[in-house]
Design a protein around this motif. Sequence first.
Motif, mmCIF file in Angstrom:
data_model
loop_
_atom_site.group_PDB
_atom_site.id
_atom_site.type_symbol
_atom_site.label_atom_id
_atom_site.label_comp_id
_atom_site.label_asym_id
_atom_site.label_seq_id
_atom_site.Cartn_x
_atom_site.Cartn_y
_atom_site.Cartn_z
ATOM 1 N N GLU A 46 0.797 -1.226 0.000
ATOM 2 C CA GLU A 46 0.000 0.000 0.000
ATOM 3 C C GLU A 46 0.831 1.279 0.000
ATOM 4 O OE1 GLU A 46 -2.976 -0.025 2.999
ATOM 5 O OE2 GLU A 46 -3.921 -1.834 2.241
ATOM 6 N N ASP A 47 2.077 1.228 0.449
ATOM 7 C CA ASP A 47 2.912 2.430 0.474
ATOM 8 C C ASP A 47 3.886 2.480 -0.706
ATOM 9 O OD1 ASP A 47 4.470 0.339 1.288
ATOM 10 O OD2 ASP A 47 5.384 1.393 2.966
ATOM 11 N N TRP A 48 3.526 1.856 -1.818
ATOM 12 C CA TRP A 48 4.403 1.744 -2.976
ATOM 13 C C TRP A 48 4.858 3.096 -3.515
ATOM 14 C CZ3 TRP A 48 3.204 3.887 -7.682
ATOM 15 C CH2 TRP A 48 1.888 4.296 -7.864
ATOM 16 N N TYR A 49 4.027 4.097 -3.463
ATOM 17 C CA TYR A 49 4.334 5.395 -4.059
ATOM 18 C C TYR A 49 5.262 6.249 -3.193
ATOM 19 C CZ TYR A 49 0.620 6.816 -0.889
ATOM 20 O OH TYR A 49 -0.147 7.022 0.227
ATOM 21 N N LEU A 50 5.540 5.822 -1.970
ATOM 22 C CA LEU A 50 6.420 6.590 -1.091
ATOM 23 C C LEU A 50 7.903 6.346 -1.380
ATOM 24 C CD1 LEU A 50 4.542 6.062 2.280
ATOM 25 C CD2 LEU A 50 4.422 8.024 0.736
ATOM 26 N N PHE A 51 8.217 5.264 -2.079
ATOM 27 C CA PHE A 51 9.598 4.894 -2.353
ATOM 28 C C PHE A 51 9.852 4.900 -3.851
ATOM 29 C CE2 PHE A 51 8.091 2.752 1.448
ATOM 30 C CZ PHE A 51 8.983 3.243 2.383
ATOM 31 N N GLY A 52 11.012 5.356 -4.254
ATOM 32 C CA GLY A 52 11.372 5.352 -5.663
ATOM 33 C C GLY A 52 11.034 6.662 -6.352
ATOM 34 N N ASP A 53 11.452 6.759 -7.583
ATOM 35 C CA ASP A 53 11.228 7.964 -8.378
ATOM 36 C C ASP A 53 10.117 7.694 -9.381
ATOM 37 O OD1 ASP A 53 11.439 10.413 -9.560
ATOM 38 O OD2 ASP A 53 13.219 9.922 -10.721
#
Length: 70
Positions: A46-53
């Motif tokens: 669920e927190d996929w969008y918090l990490f990475g560019d």
Amino acid sequence: MSKKFPLQPKHPERICWGCDRYCPAGSLACGNGSERTMHPLEMLGEDWYLFGDWGIEPPPDKTSATDEAD
């Protein structure tokens, strides 16, 4: 114009996320492959969008930079 990509859809398993058509999983219209493309939520949590560019962060606020210079 492309559709806005949902960060946390309710039922990501029902849709193919491979292109902007967002076809139902049973009728892949774009020919993107023989299988449905999974949403990052299904693969990374669920927190996929918090990490990475991902390029989905809001642009920096330009007014604060000009206020500091004055």
